[in-house]
Design a protein around this motif. Sequence first.
Motif, PDB file in Angstrom:
ATOM      1  N   THR A   1     -22.110   6.840  11.934  1.00 19.89           N
ATOM      2  CA  THR A   1     -21.337   7.713  12.820  1.00 19.89           C
ATOM      3  C   THR A   1     -19.884   7.833  12.356  1.00 19.89           C
ATOM      4  O   THR A   1     -19.142   8.665  12.869  1.00 19.89           O
ATOM      5  CB  THR A   1     -21.342   7.199  14.276  1.00 19.89           C
ATOM      6  OG1 THR A   1     -20.580   5.985  14.368  1.00 19.89           O
ATOM      7  CG2 THR A   1     -22.757   6.979  14.785  1.00 19.89           C
TER       8      THR A   1
ATOM      9  N   PRO B   1     -29.231   0.294  20.858  1.00 16.38           N
ATOM     10  CA  PRO B   1     -28.676   1.647  20.737  1.00 16.38           C
ATOM     11  C   PRO B   1     -27.623   1.915  21.813  1.00 16.38           C
ATOM     12  O   PRO B   1     -27.735   1.447  22.944  1.00 16.38           O
ATOM     13  CB  PRO B   1     -29.889   2.544  20.950  1.00 16.38           C
ATOM     14  CG  PRO B   1     -31.083   1.687  20.762  1.00 16.38           C
ATOM     15  CD  PRO B   1     -30.670   0.297  21.106  1.00 16.38           C
ATOM     16  N   TYR B   2     -26.605   2.672  21.422  1.00 13.51           N
ATOM     17  CA  TYR B   2     -25.526   3.070  22.312  1.00 13.51           C
ATOM     18  C   TYR B   2     -24.881   4.317  21.704  1.00 13.51           C
ATOM     19  O   TYR B   2     -24.942   4.524  20.493  1.00 13.51           O
ATOM     20  CB  TYR B   2     -24.503   1.924  22.431  1.00 13.51           C
ATOM     21  CG  TYR B   2     -23.315   2.236  23.295  1.00 13.51           C
ATOM     22  CD1 TYR B   2     -23.423   2.270  24.687  1.00 13.51           C
ATOM     23  CD2 TYR B   2     -22.079   2.521  22.733  1.00 13.51           C
ATOM     24  CE1 TYR B   2     -22.328   2.561  25.483  1.00 13.51           C
ATOM     25  CE2 TYR B   2     -20.987   2.805  23.520  1.00 13.51           C
ATOM     26  CZ  TYR B   2     -21.109   2.838  24.895  1.00 13.51           C
ATOM     27  OH  TYR B   2     -20.023   3.134  25.681  1.00 13.51           O
ATOM     28  N   ASP B   3     -24.258   5.144  22.503  1.00 14.07           N
ATOM     29  CA  ASP B   3     -23.600   6.351  22.002  1.00 14.07           C
ATOM     30  C   ASP B   3     -22.222   5.986  21.462  1.00 14.07           C
ATOM     31  O   ASP B   3     -21.207   6.139  22.130  1.00 14.07           O
ATOM     32  CB  ASP B   3     -23.494   7.402  23.118  1.00 14.07           C
ATOM     33  CG  ASP B   3     -22.949   8.723  22.619  1.00 14.07           C
ATOM     34  OD1 ASP B   3     -22.743   8.885  21.392  1.00 14.07           O
ATOM     35  OD2 ASP B   3     -22.706   9.611  23.459  1.00 14.07           O
TER      36      ASP B   3
ATOM     37  N   ASN C   1     -19.804   9.161  20.992  1.00 13.32           N
ATOM     38  CA  ASN C   1     -19.698  10.076  22.138  1.00 13.32           C
ATOM     39  C   ASN C   1     -20.241  11.476  21.859  1.00 13.32           C
ATOM     40  O   ASN C   1     -19.684  12.468  22.311  1.00 13.32           O
ATOM     41  CB  ASN C   1     -18.245  10.168  22.629  1.00 13.32           C
ATOM     42  CG  ASN C   1     -17.745   8.838  23.123  1.00 13.32           C
ATOM     43  OD1 ASN C   1     -18.438   8.137  23.850  1.00 13.32           O
ATOM     44  ND2 ASN C   1     -16.541   8.468  22.705  1.00 13.32           N
ATOM     45  N   ASP C   2     -21.355  11.553  21.128  1.00 12.75           N
ATOM     46  CA  ASP C   2     -21.962  12.855  20.857  1.00 12.75           C
ATOM     47  C   ASP C   2     -23.200  13.112  21.727  1.00 12.75           C
ATOM     48  O   ASP C   2     -23.913  14.083  21.528  1.00 12.75           O
ATOM     49  CB  ASP C   2     -22.316  13.002  19.375  1.00 12.75           C
ATOM     50  CG  ASP C   2     -23.427  12.056  18.925  1.00 12.75           C
ATOM     51  OD1 ASP C   2     -23.873  11.199  19.728  1.00 12.75           O
ATOM     52  OD2 ASP C   2     -23.851  12.156  17.758  1.00 12.75           O
ATOM     53  N   GLY C   3     -23.442  12.223  22.692  1.00 21.37           N
ATOM     54  CA  GLY C   3     -24.589  12.386  23.581  1.00 21.37           C
ATOM     55  C   GLY C   3     -25.882  11.781  23.065  1.00 21.37           C
ATOM     56  O   GLY C   3     -26.901  11.827  23.749  1.00 21.37           O
ATOM     57  N   ARG C   4     -25.864  11.215  21.864  1.00 20.60           N
ATOM     58  CA  ARG C   4     -27.053  10.570  21.292  1.00 20.60           C
ATOM     59  C   ARG C   4     -26.775   9.092  21.066  1.00 20.60           C
ATOM     60  O   ARG C   4     -25.679   8.728  20.649  1.00 20.60           O
ATOM     61  CB  ARG C   4     -27.430  11.216  19.961  1.00 20.60           C
ATOM     62  CG  ARG C   4     -27.907  12.661  20.098  1.00 20.60           C
ATOM     63  CD  ARG C   4     -28.209  13.226  18.754  1.00 20.60           C
ATOM     64  NE  ARG C   4     -26.918  13.338  18.044  1.00 20.60           N
ATOM     65  CZ  ARG C   4     -26.731  13.999  16.933  1.00 20.60           C
ATOM     66  NH1 ARG C   4     -27.731  14.575  16.333  1.00 20.60           N
ATOM     67  NH2 ARG C   4     -25.533  14.061  16.370  1.00 20.60           N
ATOM     68  N   VAL C   5     -27.762   8.266  21.330  1.00 20.47           N
ATOM     69  CA  VAL C   5     -27.587   6.830  21.101  1.00 20.47           C
ATOM     70  C   VAL C   5     -28.034   6.493  19.679  1.00 20.47           C
ATOM     71  O   VAL C   5     -28.924   7.135  19.130  1.00 20.47           O
ATOM     72  CB  VAL C   5     -28.356   5.972  22.142  1.00 20.47           C
ATOM     73  CG1 VAL C   5     -27.814   6.215  23.528  1.00 20.47           C
ATOM     74  CG2 VAL C   5     -29.847   6.237  22.090  1.00 20.47           C
ATOM     75  N   GLU C   6     -27.371   5.503  19.102  1.00 20.06           N
ATOM     76  CA  GLU C   6     -27.691   5.066  17.750  1.00 20.06           C
ATOM     77  C   GLU C   6     -27.365   3.589  17.609  1.00 20.06           C
ATOM     78  O   GLU C   6     -26.558   3.060  18.360  1.00 20.06           O
ATOM     79  CB  GLU C   6     -26.934   5.880  16.686  1.00 20.06           C
ATOM     80  CG  GLU C   6     -25.427   5.906  16.842  1.00 20.06           C
ATOM     81  CD  GLU C   6     -24.905   7.029  17.730  1.00 20.06           C
ATOM     82  OE1 GLU C   6     -25.494   8.111  17.753  1.00 20.06           O
ATOM     83  OE2 GLU C   6     -23.906   6.804  18.425  1.00 20.06           O
ATOM     84  N   SER C   7     -28.030   2.956  16.654  1.00 19.64           N
ATOM     85  CA  SER C   7     -27.754   1.557  16.335  1.00 19.64           C
ATOM     86  C   SER C   7     -26.953   1.411  15.054  1.00 19.64           C
ATOM     87  O   SER C   7     -26.303   0.405  14.844  1.00 19.64           O
ATOM     88  CB  SER C   7     -29.064   0.768  16.196  1.00 19.64           C
ATOM     89  OG  SER C   7     -29.725   0.717  17.433  1.00 19.64           O
TER      90      SER C   7
END
Length: 154
Positions: free
Chosen positions: A69, A53-55, A58-64
Amino acid sequence: MKFSLNKYCIIYSILFFSCNRHLDNNDNNNPQGYADSQMVGTWKITGYSSSQPYDWNNDGRVESNIYNTWTACQKDNLYQFSADKTGLLKLDCSNTVQASWQIVNTLYLVYIPAGQSPDTEKIISMTSAEFKTSRDLTVSTGQNITVTKIWTRQ
């Protein structure tokens, strides 16, 4: 006679099953490679994910799942790979560029949008309808992450 015939059948069976390994032409786990002709056509990126996972947006939430996105325009992409190693890349709703491409060492897809740096991705699997590529990135936090794309033939 019956005993000796059975004896020979057993011996031949053992020899056949123990020696038929030479018939297996994928005797190792080495990648077998891909050809330019397999890439010719129009492809669309329909999946994009990361190993960690990483943002990504750039919305402040991490996702894989990087693909989730993307905006609708980013998902509106088409990559046309022609037999003469040229191409046309529709990168989003309004950004279409000429490109060149090639398969390097039978394992790497390299495509170069006009006026931009080359993108190099390792081909990790391929069928006539879909292929997957990956590449390693180092993100701003210093993490080493592998990203994987799914390309679907159009």
